[in-house]
Motif scaffolding. Structure first.
Motif, PDB file in Angstrom:
ATOM      1  N   VAL A  35      77.281 -36.394  -6.485  1.00 24.81           N
ATOM      2  CA  VAL A  35      78.454 -35.973  -5.707  1.00 24.81           C
ATOM      3  C   VAL A  35      78.383 -34.481  -5.414  1.00 24.81           C
ATOM      4  N   ASN A  36      77.962 -33.698  -6.388  1.00 27.25           N
ATOM      5  CA  ASN A  36      77.832 -32.259  -6.192  1.00 27.25           C
ATOM      6  C   ASN A  36      76.818 -31.951  -5.093  1.00 27.25           C
ATOM      7  N   ASP A  37      75.679 -32.622  -5.125  1.00 23.87           N
ATOM      8  CA  ASP A  37      74.660 -32.410  -4.103  1.00 23.87           C
ATOM      9  C   ASP A  37      75.139 -32.885  -2.731  1.00 23.87           C
ATOM     10  N   ALA A  38      75.826 -34.025  -2.697  1.00 17.73           N
ATOM     11  CA  ALA A  38      76.319 -34.553  -1.423  1.00 17.73           C
ATOM     12  C   ALA A  38      77.349 -33.617  -0.799  1.00 17.73           C
ATOM     13  N   VAL A  39      78.246 -33.102  -1.612  1.00 14.32           N
ATOM     14  CA  VAL A  39      79.246 -32.167  -1.095  1.00 14.32           C
ATOM     15  C   VAL A  39      78.565 -30.897  -0.583  1.00 14.32           C
ATOM     16  N   SER A  40      77.532 -30.438  -1.269  1.00 16.73           N
ATOM     17  CA  SER A  40      76.808 -29.248  -0.815  1.00 16.73           C
ATOM     18  C   SER A  40      76.139 -29.478   0.528  1.00 16.73           C
ATOM     19  N   VAL A  41      75.551 -30.656   0.712  1.00 20.55           N
ATOM     20  CA  VAL A  41      74.882 -30.963   1.980  1.00 20.55           C
ATOM     21  C   VAL A  41      75.902 -31.057   3.115  1.00 20.55           C
ATOM     22  N   VAL A  42      77.022 -31.719   2.859  1.00 24.17           N
ATOM     23  CA  VAL A  42      78.055 -31.838   3.892  1.00 24.17           C
ATOM     24  C   VAL A  42      78.678 -30.477   4.180  1.00 24.17           C
ATOM     25  N   LEU A  43      78.862 -29.676   3.155  1.00 26.17           N
ATOM     26  CA  LEU A  43      79.402 -28.325   3.347  1.00 26.17           C
ATOM     27  C   LEU A  43      78.460 -27.480   4.200  1.00 26.17           C
ATOM     28  N   LEU A  44      77.167 -27.618   3.970  1.00 22.72           N
ATOM     29  CA  LEU A  44      76.194 -26.901   4.793  1.00 22.72           C
ATOM     30  C   LEU A  44      76.291 -27.353   6.255  1.00 22.72           C
ATOM     31  N   GLY A  45      76.449 -28.651   6.476  1.00 21.97           N
ATOM     32  CA  GLY A  45      76.610 -29.158   7.843  1.00 21.97           C
ATOM     33  C   GLY A  45      77.860 -28.621   8.510  1.00 21.97           C
ATOM     34  N   ALA A  46      78.948 -28.538   7.760  1.00 28.57           N
ATOM     35  CA  ALA A  46      80.189 -27.999   8.319  1.00 28.57           C
ATOM     36  C   ALA A  46      80.056 -26.518   8.646  1.00 28.57           C
ATOM     37  N   ILE A  47      79.364 -25.774   7.791  1.00 28.17           N
ATOM     38  CA  ILE A  47      79.146 -24.346   8.051  1.00 28.17           C
ATOM     39  C   ILE A  47      78.270 -24.167   9.286  1.00 28.17           C
ATOM     40  N   ALA A  48      77.223 -24.972   9.402  1.00 24.31           N
ATOM     41  CA  ALA A  48      76.336 -24.871  10.563  1.00 24.31           C
ATOM     42  C   ALA A  48      77.072 -25.220  11.847  1.00 24.31           C
ATOM     43  N   SER A  49      77.909 -26.237  11.813  1.00 29.40           N
ATOM     44  CA  SER A  49      78.674 -26.633  12.990  1.00 29.40           C
ATOM     45  C   SER A  49      79.670 -25.545  13.382  1.00 29.40           C
TER      46      SER A  49
END
Length: 179
Positions: A35-49
């Protein structure tokens, strides 16, 4: 940004724990790490967007992008998270349904259906700009919960062995590559 760069990795803890003697603790630590890794990946996508929207607003290309970049970072994060979860769930349920309806004669055919359709979940998420990793993870959870009951005993054994082997090889490659 700190959550992206400082995401804790539970691999070392999992190597110390014994899956058979403490299955609850093992599952809890593994789930927290995923869950920690998944949230980090999604957070990175949101920052990039959001960064793309800010760049477009700074260049004057799009008037609506400045409003997007200003206040919808949280909405982008929630959108990416929920749609990736929904896509993975739908793919997993589709795999379970396909395995129930198809008349497969061999364990290797069952393995191929599970593997290729699960990978399709990743590809669809990646092409649509969602989190492929989160979608694939959720698809795997749904497949293990619902779809594995629709395969033969031999197919279940072959599938579990194949994915354990792939997991072991992937961990080895990552440890060799990262150090």
């Amino acid at each position: 940004m700190g959550a992206i760069f400082a995401a804790t990795d539970s691999v070392a803890t999992l190597q110390v724990l014994d899956r058979d003697s403490t299955p609850g603790l093992f599952s809890l630590v593994f789930g927290e790490g995923v869950v920690n890794d998944a949230v980090s990946v999604v957070l990175l996508g949101a920052i990039a967007s959001t960064a793309k929207g800010t760049e477009a607003a700074a260049a004057g290309d799009d008037e609506s992008s400045s409003a997007f970049a200003g206040g919808s970072f949280v909405l982008t994060f929630i959108y990416l998270l929920l749609t990736s979860l929904v896509l993975g769930t739908a793919a997993g349920l589709g795999i379970a349904s396909a395995l129930k309806r198809l008349a497969l004669n061999d364990a290797h055919q069952e393995l191929a259906v599970i593997t290729l359709l699960s990978y399709l979940s990743y590809l669809l998420a990646d092409v649509t700009g969602l989190s492929g990793i989160l979608s694939l993870f959720v698809c795997g959870v749904v497949v293990s919960h619902y779809a594995l009951h629709n395969v033969s005993d031999e197919g279940r054994q072959v599938t579990m062995t194949a994915f354990r082997t792939a997991s072991y090889l992937a961990e080895g490659i990552i440890f060799i590559y990262v150090g």
